[in-house]
Motif scaffolding. Sequence first.
Motif, PDB file in Angstrom:
ATOM      1  N   ASP A 209       0.883  -1.164   0.000  1.00 35.38           N
ATOM      2  CA  ASP A 209       0.000   0.000   0.000  1.00 35.38           C
ATOM      3  C   ASP A 209       0.920   1.213   0.000  1.00 35.38           C
ATOM      4  OD1 ASP A 209      -1.691   2.126   0.537  1.00 35.38           O
ATOM      5  OD2 ASP A 209      -2.696   1.158   2.221  1.00 35.38           O
ATOM      6  N   LEU A 210       0.992   1.904  -1.126  1.00 34.01           N
ATOM      7  CA  LEU A 210       1.933   3.005  -1.311  1.00 34.01           C
ATOM      8  C   LEU A 210       1.288   4.324  -0.911  1.00 34.01           C
ATOM      9  CD1 LEU A 210       3.320   1.815  -4.754  1.00 34.01           C
ATOM     10  CD2 LEU A 210       4.242   1.352  -2.463  1.00 34.01           C
ATOM     11  N   GLY A 211       1.696   4.820   0.236  1.00 32.80           N
ATOM     12  CA  GLY A 211       1.080   6.008   0.815  1.00 32.80           C
ATOM     13  C   GLY A 211      -0.077   5.590   1.697  1.00 32.80           C
ATOM     14  N   SER A 212       0.193   4.686   2.603  1.00 25.85           N
ATOM     15  CA  SER A 212      -0.842   4.029   3.412  1.00 25.85           C
ATOM     16  C   SER A 212      -1.514   4.950   4.421  1.00 25.85           C
ATOM     17  CB  SER A 212      -0.255   2.827   4.146  1.00 25.85           C
ATOM     18  OG  SER A 212       0.802   3.245   4.994  1.00 25.85           O
ATOM     19  N   GLY A 213      -0.850   6.025   4.816  1.00 22.32           N
ATOM     20  CA  GLY A 213      -1.455   6.943   5.771  1.00 22.32           C
ATOM     21  C   GLY A 213      -1.882   6.243   7.044  1.00 22.32           C
ATOM     22  N   THR A 214      -3.134   6.423   7.421  1.00 23.50           N
ATOM     23  CA  THR A 214      -3.688   5.866   8.658  1.00 23.50           C
ATOM     24  C   THR A 214      -4.061   4.396   8.532  1.00 23.50           C
ATOM     25  OG1 THR A 214      -5.948   6.464   8.064  1.00 23.50           O
ATOM     26  CG2 THR A 214      -4.647   8.112   9.278  1.00 23.50           C
TER      27      THR A 214
END
Length: 185
Positions: A43-48
């Motif tokens: 998950d590229l840029g998974s954040g929260t």
Amino acid sequence: MGHHTFDAAHADRLEDAARRYRYCSREELLGALALHGTESVADLGSGTGFYTDDVAPDAAHVHAVDVQEAMHDYYRAKGHPENVALTTADVADLPFADDAIDAAYATMTFHEFASAESLADVARVCRDGATFVVVDWSAAGDGEDGPPLTERYDADDAATMLSDSGFDVERADERVETFVAVATR
């Protein structure tokens, strides 16, 4: 263009399911990924971890990749599935071996990392046949939500960038305010 990073101080906004699913539903993402439960996914840029949580039950292992450690702090506090590993890294310098990833996706983060270097590294870590799904804010949108139009790409731009990086683009569609691109390595 691009390379705007979401302010981690507002991470709680990323947990608004009604708003997030308006632009990319769990079902749409999982349908595009077409996982079998045995895959190692990034998950590229998974954040929260909002979409990471949706994908984790359908994958063997998910790498939640974010450049901001503060986002991982939020995800740790929220709690994450056992098969999720939090990875702090820039997409242009992924800490995975060549061909280690079976599928990858970026939901509303492509504009934050899109570059020839980043996409080359995604291609490097994806095995042959890996699916890469991108759902992001479109430059063809009206800018009502998401980053400014000047920081966005449209579906054609994304398709060209993916193709130039060694991906076969299966589809790249404009939608209301967003685009979706599905490609195979």
